[in-house]
Design an enzyme around this catalytic site. Sequence first.
Site, PDB file in Angstrom:
ATOM      1  CG  ASP A 289      -1.488   4.250   4.018  1.00 49.72           C
ATOM      2  OD1 ASP A 289      -1.659   5.056   3.031  1.00 49.72           O
ATOM      3  OD2 ASP A 289      -2.263   4.931   4.595  1.00 49.72           O
TER       4      ASP A 289
ATOM      5  CG  HIS B  33      -9.664   4.793   3.600  1.00 55.00           C
ATOM      6  ND1 HIS B  33      -8.225   5.265   3.562  1.00 55.00           N
ATOM      7  CD2 HIS B  33     -10.603   4.758   4.680  1.00 55.00           C
ATOM      8  CE1 HIS B  33      -8.990   5.753   4.944  1.00 55.00           C
ATOM      9  NE2 HIS B  33     -10.155   5.153   5.414  1.00 55.00           N
TER      10      HIS B  33
ATOM     11  CG  HIS C 165      -1.116   7.229  -0.719  1.00 52.24           C
ATOM     12  ND1 HIS C 165      -2.143   7.025  -1.309  1.00 52.24           N
ATOM     13  CD2 HIS C 165      -1.011   6.680  -0.031  1.00 52.24           C
ATOM     14  CE1 HIS C 165      -2.657   6.537  -0.917  1.00 52.24           C
ATOM     15  NE2 HIS C 165      -2.024   6.375   0.252  1.00 52.24           N
TER      16      HIS C 165
ATOM     17  CG  HIS D  31      -5.021   2.079   5.812  1.00 56.84           C
ATOM     18  ND1 HIS D  31      -5.801   2.112   6.216  1.00 56.84           N
ATOM     19  CD2 HIS D  31      -5.262   2.837   4.665  1.00 56.84           C
ATOM     20  CE1 HIS D  31      -6.741   2.728   5.297  1.00 56.84           C
ATOM     21  NE2 HIS D  31      -5.613   3.139   4.404  1.00 56.84           N
TER      22      HIS D  31
ATOM     23  CG  HIS E 114      -2.164   1.327   1.360  1.00 60.02           C
ATOM     24  ND1 HIS E 114      -2.835   0.702   1.913  1.00 60.02           N
ATOM     25  CD2 HIS E 114      -1.648   2.540   0.653  1.00 60.02           C
ATOM     26  CE1 HIS E 114      -3.802   1.576   1.173  1.00 60.02           C
ATOM     27  NE2 HIS E 114      -2.947   3.320   0.855  1.00 60.02           N
TER      28      HIS E 114
ATOM     29  CE  LYS F 179      -7.810   2.388  -0.750  1.00 60.79           C
ATOM     30  NZ  LYS F 179      -6.232   2.998   0.190  1.00 60.79           N
TER      31      LYS F 179
HETATM   32  O1  DOR Z   1      -2.995   9.290   5.527  1.00 59.10           O
HETATM   33  C1  DOR Z   1      -3.436   9.179   5.179  1.00 59.10           C
HETATM   34  N1  DOR Z   1      -2.977   9.783   3.192  1.00 59.10           N
HETATM   35  N2  DOR Z   1      -4.608   8.132   4.182  1.00 59.10           N
HETATM   36  C2  DOR Z   1      -4.904   7.411   2.868  1.00 59.10           C
HETATM   37  O2  DOR Z   1      -6.235   7.054   3.494  1.00 59.10           O
HETATM   38  C3  DOR Z   1      -4.933   8.213   1.508  1.00 59.10           C
HETATM   39  C4  DOR Z   1      -3.350   9.213   2.221  1.00 59.10           C
HETATM   40  C5  DOR Z   1      -3.130   9.883   1.235  1.00 59.10           C
HETATM   41  O3  DOR Z   1      -3.349  10.012   0.468  1.00 59.10           O
HETATM   42  O4  DOR Z   1      -2.672  11.314   1.662  1.00 59.10           O
HETATM   43 ZN    ZN Z   2      -3.027   5.108   1.918  1.00 59.22          ZN
END
Ligand code: DOR
Ligand code: ZN
Length: 343
Positions: free
Chosen positions: A246, A135, A15, A173, A13, A98
Amino acid sequence: MDQITLRRPDDWHLHLRDGAMLRAVAPETARHFARAIIMPNLVPPVVTGDQAAAYRERILAALPDGDFEPLMTLYLTEETDPNDVAAAHASGLVKAVKLYPAGATTNSASGVRDFDKVRPVLEKMAEIGLPLCVHGEVVTHDVDIFDREAVFIDTVLDPLRRATPGLRVVMEHITTKQGADYARAGGDDLGATITTHHLVINRNAILVGGIKPHYYCLPVAKREEHRLALRAAATSGDASFFLGTDSAPHVDPLKENACGCAGCFTATNTMSILAEVFEQEGALDRLEAFTSLNGPRFYGLPVNEGTLTLTKGDPVTYPAKIETEDGAVTVFDPMMPLHWRVD
Ligand code: DOR
Ligand code: ZN
């Protein structure tokens, strides 16, 4: 034990964002990880197979000499076409879809409001064995933010799984004892990712001694009893649990803000933190299951060929911030010395 060698880990997971941010943060993950499940919550989101293919090319272009494999996902909307999803899966491009409840977190506005509208996609996914990454928080205003995960499990996730037999689900998460218990009991079609930061912080980190925006993420960190339940789950070796960092970069002005963004950026020091946590729990021999074995098993992928070695010694140093063309991103501070260096 002062040295440990693992199969090369994966992040289930992650970003990576796009543009300058992508170019700055992708090498931080690729340095240690062989593969990562790439979150699709760009602006606009990655909704179609064609968009995922184009995003994958941009990720690979940001890593000119990396041997890193981005595992692409599609962002589920009420308009998602089951046939597009099936084609993107059949071609090998897309490894998961997702689900964001609309309004739950960063860039989730295009997510799902009415779960009946995505039923045909979920049924198609169950048929073809494509996992749904969830989520797991309700967004109703009458539910306290600290209860949103537990309420989601009872009122959304469990009914959805019962209505869609065979659907493979990853609870992303997890942050609560209820999440860990539900995942543990869920059988082979259910897995759960746990982040690095939720093994380290409880909600006090955000709120005691002044507000600490770099510890704010979603789902928000909970009470200490929940952190301990997550540590027990992650270090248990149970195949239901695997690492999904995450890691979610935001430039500092968007974190240190009257309305700060959610996300902790842990890509840089995650492996050192995890080794410290697993050592504290007397479970270094189970670190590999969490970072390198359980995830591929759930996703039906081979484990990585290469290895990663960590050596224990004097506290390791790592940058407090990563510089990007858009501004600095603060690296997660675990508030403890880290003794395990990635060789
Ligand atoms: O803390 C987070 N940041 N939780 C999420 O679900 C998305 C993520 C983000 O994209 O910044
Ligand atoms: Zn995330």
